[in-house]
Scaffold this motif. Structure first.
Motif, mmCIF file in Angstrom:
data_model
loop_
_atom_site.group_PDB
_atom_site.id
_atom_site.type_symbol
_atom_site.label_atom_id
_atom_site.label_comp_id
_atom_site.label_asym_id
_atom_site.label_seq_id
_atom_site.Cartn_x
_atom_site.Cartn_y
_atom_site.Cartn_z
ATOM 1 N N THR A 122 27.839 -122.875 22.122
ATOM 2 C CA THR A 122 29.080 -123.632 22.292
ATOM 3 C C THR A 122 30.123 -123.089 21.333
ATOM 4 O OG1 THR A 122 27.858 -125.614 22.961
ATOM 5 C CG2 THR A 122 30.125 -125.929 22.234
ATOM 6 N N GLY A 123 30.946 -122.168 21.826
ATOM 7 C CA GLY A 123 31.993 -121.598 20.989
ATOM 8 C C GLY A 123 32.264 -120.150 21.342
ATOM 9 N N LEU A 124 33.454 -119.682 20.970
ATOM 10 C CA LEU A 124 33.851 -118.295 21.195
ATOM 11 C C LEU A 124 34.191 -117.579 19.901
ATOM 12 C CD1 LEU A 124 36.136 -118.729 24.350
ATOM 13 C CD2 LEU A 124 33.818 -117.773 24.270
ATOM 14 N N VAL A 125 33.897 -118.212 18.764
ATOM 15 C CA VAL A 125 34.322 -117.647 17.482
ATOM 16 C C VAL A 125 33.192 -117.042 16.660
ATOM 17 C CG1 VAL A 125 36.451 -118.942 17.208
ATOM 18 C CG2 VAL A 125 34.281 -120.009 16.575
ATOM 19 N N GLY A 126 31.952 -117.544 16.825
ATOM 20 C CA GLY A 126 30.819 -116.979 16.100
ATOM 21 C C GLY A 126 30.602 -117.560 14.718
ATOM 22 N N VAL A 127 31.297 -118.650 14.369
ATOM 23 C CA VAL A 127 31.149 -119.239 13.029
ATOM 24 C C VAL A 127 30.445 -120.587 13.065
ATOM 25 C CG1 VAL A 127 33.248 -118.063 12.287
ATOM 26 C CG2 VAL A 127 33.385 -120.453 13.036
ATOM 27 N N ASP A 139 36.954 -105.518 11.205
ATOM 28 C CA ASP A 139 37.909 -106.185 10.324
ATOM 29 C C ASP A 139 37.274 -107.483 9.843
ATOM 30 O OD1 ASP A 139 39.922 -107.563 9.072
ATOM 31 O OD2 ASP A 139 41.411 -107.261 10.645
ATOM 32 N N PRO A 140 36.784 -107.535 8.617
ATOM 33 C CA PRO A 140 36.068 -108.717 8.133
ATOM 34 C C PRO A 140 36.934 -109.958 7.999
ATOM 35 C CG PRO A 140 36.404 -107.152 6.348
ATOM 36 C CD PRO A 140 36.819 -106.466 7.605
ATOM 37 N N THR A 141 38.247 -109.833 8.201
ATOM 38 C CA THR A 141 39.100 -111.022 8.132
ATOM 39 C C THR A 141 39.161 -111.764 9.458
ATOM 40 O OG1 THR A 141 41.169 -109.901 8.762
ATOM 41 C CG2 THR A 141 40.543 -109.859 6.424
ATOM 42 N N ILE A 142 38.727 -111.121 10.562
ATOM 43 C CA ILE A 142 38.755 -111.796 11.857
ATOM 44 C C ILE A 142 37.355 -112.272 12.216
ATOM 45 C CG2 ILE A 142 40.751 -110.502 12.668
ATOM 46 C CD1 ILE A 142 38.918 -108.755 14.322
ATOM 47 N N VAL A 143 37.282 -113.231 13.123
ATOM 48 C CA VAL A 143 35.985 -113.780 13.523
ATOM 49 C C VAL A 143 35.191 -112.714 14.270
ATOM 50 C CG1 VAL A 143 36.848 -116.146 13.613
ATOM 51 C CG2 VAL A 143 36.933 -114.715 15.681
ATOM 52 N N GLU A 378 42.186 -118.928 9.977
ATOM 53 C CA GLU A 378 42.745 -119.776 11.036
ATOM 54 C C GLU A 378 41.694 -120.716 11.593
ATOM 55 O OE1 GLU A 378 46.240 -116.970 12.985
ATOM 56 O OE2 GLU A 378 44.134 -116.591 13.501
ATOM 57 N N ILE A 379 40.474 -120.218 11.790
ATOM 58 C CA ILE A 379 39.448 -121.085 12.365
ATOM 59 C C ILE A 379 38.945 -122.096 11.336
ATOM 60 C CG2 ILE A 379 37.315 -119.777 11.894
ATOM 61 C CD1 ILE A 379 38.363 -121.317 15.263
ATOM 62 N N ALA A 380 39.017 -121.764 10.065
ATOM 63 C CA ALA A 380 38.648 -122.734 9.025
ATOM 64 C C ALA A 380 39.665 -123.874 8.979
ATOM 65 C CB ALA A 380 38.559 -122.044 7.669
ATOM 66 N N ALA A 381 40.935 -123.545 9.196
ATOM 67 C CA ALA A 381 41.977 -124.570 9.163
ATOM 68 C C ALA A 381 41.968 -125.428 10.419
ATOM 69 C CB ALA A 381 43.345 -123.903 8.995
ATOM 70 N N ASP A 382 41.582 -124.837 11.547
ATOM 71 C CA ASP A 382 41.556 -125.557 12.827
ATOM 72 C C ASP A 382 40.389 -125.028 13.644
ATOM 73 O OD1 ASP A 382 41.894 -126.721 15.289
ATOM 74 O OD2 ASP A 382 43.862 -125.825 15.686
ATOM 75 N N PRO A 383 39.226 -125.712 13.602
ATOM 76 C CA PRO A 383 38.030 -125.203 14.290
ATOM 77 C C PRO A 383 38.118 -125.213 15.815
ATOM 78 C CG PRO A 383 37.462 -126.812 12.594
ATOM 79 C CD PRO A 383 38.937 -126.908 12.804
ATOM 80 N N ILE A 384 39.094 -125.923 16.395
ATOM 81 C CA ILE A 384 39.133 -126.091 17.843
ATOM 82 C C ILE A 384 40.220 -125.248 18.501
ATOM 83 C CG2 ILE A 384 39.333 -127.749 19.721
ATOM 84 C CD1 ILE A 384 36.885 -128.171 17.987
ATOM 85 N N GLY A 385 41.445 -125.343 18.035
ATOM 86 C CA GLY A 385 42.577 -124.702 18.708
ATOM 87 C C GLY A 385 42.449 -123.206 18.891
ATOM 88 N N PRO A 386 42.225 -122.438 17.831
ATOM 89 C CA PRO A 386 42.094 -120.983 17.997
ATOM 90 C C PRO A 386 40.937 -120.593 18.913
ATOM 91 C CG PRO A 386 42.507 -121.539 15.705
ATOM 92 C CD PRO A 386 42.238 -122.827 16.410
#
Length: 599
Positions: A122-127, A139-143, A378-386
């Motif tokens: 459940t998710g597209l970010v991997g975190v 790029d270690p700054t992106i998910v 970005e995903i830490a600040a908003d886990p859903i929107g991005p």
């Protein structure tokens, strides 16, 4: 030097032919894992069993994946290994391989272990995992991309030749884009789901990550197959890759291309579209609003409830065992009713009709795999929107029963990886992969290896299509060509018959028609070969008037295809026009030589 050996199918096969041992490849794979120093890639490392499997292979035996190392997303069973779906409390020891894993191992492939994922896919970010988050190797700054994060990173780092992921909402495509690799999402049912922990059972499929389209397609050919134990399994012939340059491709128009303000991504996508156009494709701009409307339904009503069903009573009885974000996404599904589900089905049916109308005029779609990049901050600040934004071009695909493949197309202007996805109707997987092979470019993941030359492809129909030779009014630009294009027909190639036919301008018309007849004293006649969907072939043939019919036509290269032929009785009043070599040349003859004979 094995540390410089690309883990691609061709490179590994050449190395084995020169004497390299599978044990050496497995050892190197785990050395590469150690060098990566990323504890988030694997949930379960299987070094000992992989070495044992390598030793048990013996001498090369001709199996297609002999000695090829791969990894498996940890919601897919591998016998003797735990399956966790990234939820430690859910873990169980698998007593048998998933159907697809078994097919790959029977073909000689070696499992290196189980990889990390967004919990319960459940998710597209991997975190969204209780284990360490895999690091994006580019790029270690992106998910890293999810839910198949570990599977994608393992291939991008050159640890595995290929990997298995799953794809419900884009989990086999989004990580591919973020890691500059290929992500093949097959037609639903082409791969068995036996031995897979479901996320959304009616929409789930195993997917394949690889460094090149050719590798992904070879894996696909092994992995696909009918499984009688899986009620959703379908027999979808893989077929071969072919030259698909002359196709009609739909793309988002200027108003509906969504990149959330990422001008660099928009420019990268447009550049790829121009490459397709230059290669011979006809580009048609479409209003993508209906597809976006379908995409928004994936986490509403019926399909959110289906995700709740997959997790079972855990959501109410053991909610503390779930990742906080996974829990927050699923909990609203507890309030849904059967009425909500049916209303969702009705709405999808209506939206699907709108999408099918757009798809009817093209052979395939080309979209950005992701609209823009998402950073860890970005995903830490908003886990859903991005996360939701990453699914812009992926969420609608399985709801519409499309197949697709994400392919790297070279670095964007800012150095980040560019990627597009080719999409088409169910069963047209070979078409998507063939188009993808014509645009793949850039880095092989994060490896630094040189991308191999693309395979040489020849024009051919895809699985689910019939090759049809036309020699008259059905050729490109002529009056009856629409009878092919309106039925989803696509141009394959222009060629000639074997030198064994005569061409006649038939009496009657308009429309004027030629008649092709096989005769001992014949010549080569110019024609076109088109591919027509099998389900539309009968409808097309039913409209062919006498004295014409469909028979078998021999081409100049000795191949045979179905094509227009004329009954001998239909030649009464016809003019023999064989000397012109084809219908177009006859139509273009000087006015002084034209006759009143029907064509």
């Amino acid at each position: 030097m094995i540390d410089e050996l690309p883990f691609t199918l061709d490179a590994l096969r050449r190395a084995y032919a020169e004497g390299l041992e599978p044990r050496d490849v497995v050892t190197e794979a785990f050395w590469r894992l150690a060098i990566a120093s990323d504890p988030g890639i694997f949930i379960h490392e299987a070094r000992d069993s992989a070495l044992a499997a390598a030793d048990a292979l013996g001498a090369p035996d001709g199996r297609p994946l002999w000695g090829i190392p791969f990894v498996v997303k940890d919601n897919i069973d591998v016998a003797g290994m735990p399956t966790t779906a990234a939820c430690p409390d859910f873990a169980y020891l698998a007593d048998r391989d998933a159907f697809v894993v078994a097919r790959l191992r029977e073909a000689g492939a070696i499992v290196l272990g189980k990889t990390n994922l967004d919990q319960f896919a459940t998710g597209l970010v991997g975190v969204r995992t209780p284990w360490p988050v895999p690091r994006n190797p580019i790029d270690p700054t992106i998910v890293p991309g999810g839910s198949s994060s570990g599977s994608a990173v393992a291939v991008a780092r050159g640890i595995a030749c290929f990997s298995l992921g799953t794809d419900t909402a884009g989990s086999g495509r989004v990580p591919a884009a973020l890691n500059s690799i290929v992500g093949l999402k097959p037609t639903l049912g082409a791969y068995s789901a036996t031995g897979v922990v479901p996320a959304c059972r009616t929409l789930d499929t195993i997917s394949v990550f690889a460094l090149t389209v050719a590798d992904a397609w070879e894996i696909h050919a092994v992995a696909s197959g009918l499984d009688p134990a899986d009620a959703w399994s379908r027999a979808i012939p893989a077929g071969g890759l072919f030259d698909a340059s002359a196709v009609r491709i739909g793309v988002p128009d200027e108003a509906s291309l969504e990149t959330f303000g990422d001008a660099v991504q928009a420019a990268s996508f447009r550049a790829t579209v121009e490459r397709l156009r230059t290669n011979g494709a006809t580009i048609r701009e479409l209003d993508f609003a209906p597809f976006y409307d379908v995409a928004r339904m994936l986490y509403e009503g019926a399909w959110l409830a289906e995700r709740v069903a997959a997790v079972g009573s855990r959501l109410t009885e053991k909610p503390e065992t779930l990742h906080p974000t996974t829990r927050s996404i699923l909990e609203p599904g507890l309030k849904l009713s059967a009425v909500d589900a049916f209303e969702g089905f009705y709405r999808l049916k209506a939206l699907r009709r709108d999408c099918e109308a757009l798809l009817s005029g093209v052979d395939a779609l080309c979209v950005p795999t992701i609209p823009t990049f998402v950073t860890l901050d970005e995903i830490a600040a908003d886990p859903i929107g991005p996360n939701a934004r990453l699914g812009t071009y992926t969420n609608f695909v399985n709801l519409l029963d499309l197949c697709g493949i994400a392919v790297p197309v070279g670095a964007r202007a800012d150095g980040r990886p560019g990627s597009v996805t080719l999409l088409a109707a169910a069963g047209r997987d070979a078409l998507c992969a063939s188009i993808a092979a014509s645009v793949e470019a850039g880095a092989l993941g994060a490896t630094g290896w040189v991308r191999p030359s693309p395979p040489t492809l020849v024009p051919a129909p895809a699985a689910g299509e019939i090759a049809l030779a036309v020699c008259g009014a059905h050729m490109s630009g002529l009056p009856l060509n629409r009878e092919l294009t309106e039925r989803g027909g696509r141009f394959i190639r222009a060629c000639s018959t074997a030198p064994a036919y005569r061409l006649h301008a038939l009496a009657g018309g308009p429309p004027f028609r030629p008649g092709l007849v096989r005769q001992a004293r014949g010549a080569a006649i110019e024609l076109e070969v088109w591919a027509l969907p099998k389900e539309r072939f009968g409808d097309f043939v039913a409209g062919i008037p006498a004295p014409l019919g469909i028979g078998t036509v021999e081409l100049e290269d000795g191949a045979t295809v179905k094509g227009f032929l004329c009954e001998a009785a239909g030649l009464a009043g016809a003019a023999d026009i064989t000397e012109f070599g084809g219908w177009r040349a006859y139509l273009a003859r000087p006015a002084s030589s034209k006759t009143e004979a029907a064509a």
